[in-house]
Design a protein around this motif. Structure first.
Motif, short mmCIF file in Angstrom:
data_model
loop_
_atom_site.label_atom_id
_atom_site.label_comp_id
_atom_site.label_asym_id
_atom_site.label_seq_id
_atom_site.Cartn_x
_atom_site.Cartn_y
_atom_site.Cartn_z
N MET A 1 15.42 -44.63 111.00
CA MET A 1 15.58 -43.62 109.97
C MET A 1 15.80 -44.33 108.65
N SER A 2 15.14 -43.86 107.63
CA SER A 2 15.44 -44.35 106.29
C SER A 2 16.10 -43.25 105.50
N SER A 3 17.01 -43.65 104.63
CA SER A 3 17.72 -42.69 103.79
C SER A 3 17.54 -43.11 102.34
N ASP A 17 5.65 -42.29 100.97
CA ASP A 17 6.24 -43.02 102.08
C ASP A 17 5.48 -42.67 103.34
N VAL A 19 5.90 -42.21 107.70
CA VAL A 19 6.81 -42.02 108.83
C VAL A 19 6.05 -42.42 110.07
N THR A 20 6.64 -43.27 110.89
CA THR A 20 5.98 -43.76 112.09
C THR A 20 6.79 -43.41 113.33
N LEU A 22 8.15 -45.52 115.19
CA LEU A 22 9.32 -46.40 115.19
C LEU A 22 10.42 -45.89 114.28
N GLU A 23 10.04 -45.13 113.28
CA GLU A 23 10.99 -44.58 112.32
C GLU A 23 10.59 -43.13 112.01
N PRO A 24 10.86 -42.20 112.93
CA PRO A 24 10.33 -40.84 112.80
C PRO A 24 11.07 -39.93 111.83
N THR A 25 12.18 -40.38 111.25
CA THR A 25 12.98 -39.51 110.38
C THR A 25 13.22 -40.17 109.04
N ASP A 26 12.99 -39.45 107.98
CA ASP A 26 13.36 -39.88 106.62
C ASP A 26 14.29 -38.84 106.04
#
Length: 75
Positions: A1-3, A17, A19-20, A22-26
């Motif tokens: 997750m990126s914030s 940006d 979203v993958t 591997l990182e499904p949440t922003d």
């Protein structure tokens, strides 16, 4: 997750940006300094997206956006 904390702004803001799996949440945080309108538009989607809009700890709206029919919505 990126914030991402966008910070206070007045006018428009654009951010790109990805979203993958591997990182499904922003998470994007932006304080609105006064009452008004918020317009959010998404494009270039390859999969459905769920958008939640919160005010502090209150969920204001949830929108499901189809990748084949992207849309903008207003609050």
């Amino acid at each position: 997750m990126s914030s991402i904390e966008i910070g206070a702004f007045n006018g428009s803001y654009s951010y790109t940006d990805g979203v993958t799996g591997l990182e499904p949440t922003d998470i994007y945080q932006l304080p609105l300094l006064e009452p008004g309108n918020l317009r959010l538009s998404l494009g270039g989607l390859s999969a459905p997206v769920a958008v939640e809009v919160w005010d502090k700890e209150t969920l204001l709206r949830t929108v499901e956006i189809d990748a084949n029919n992207p849309e903008a919505f207003n609050l």
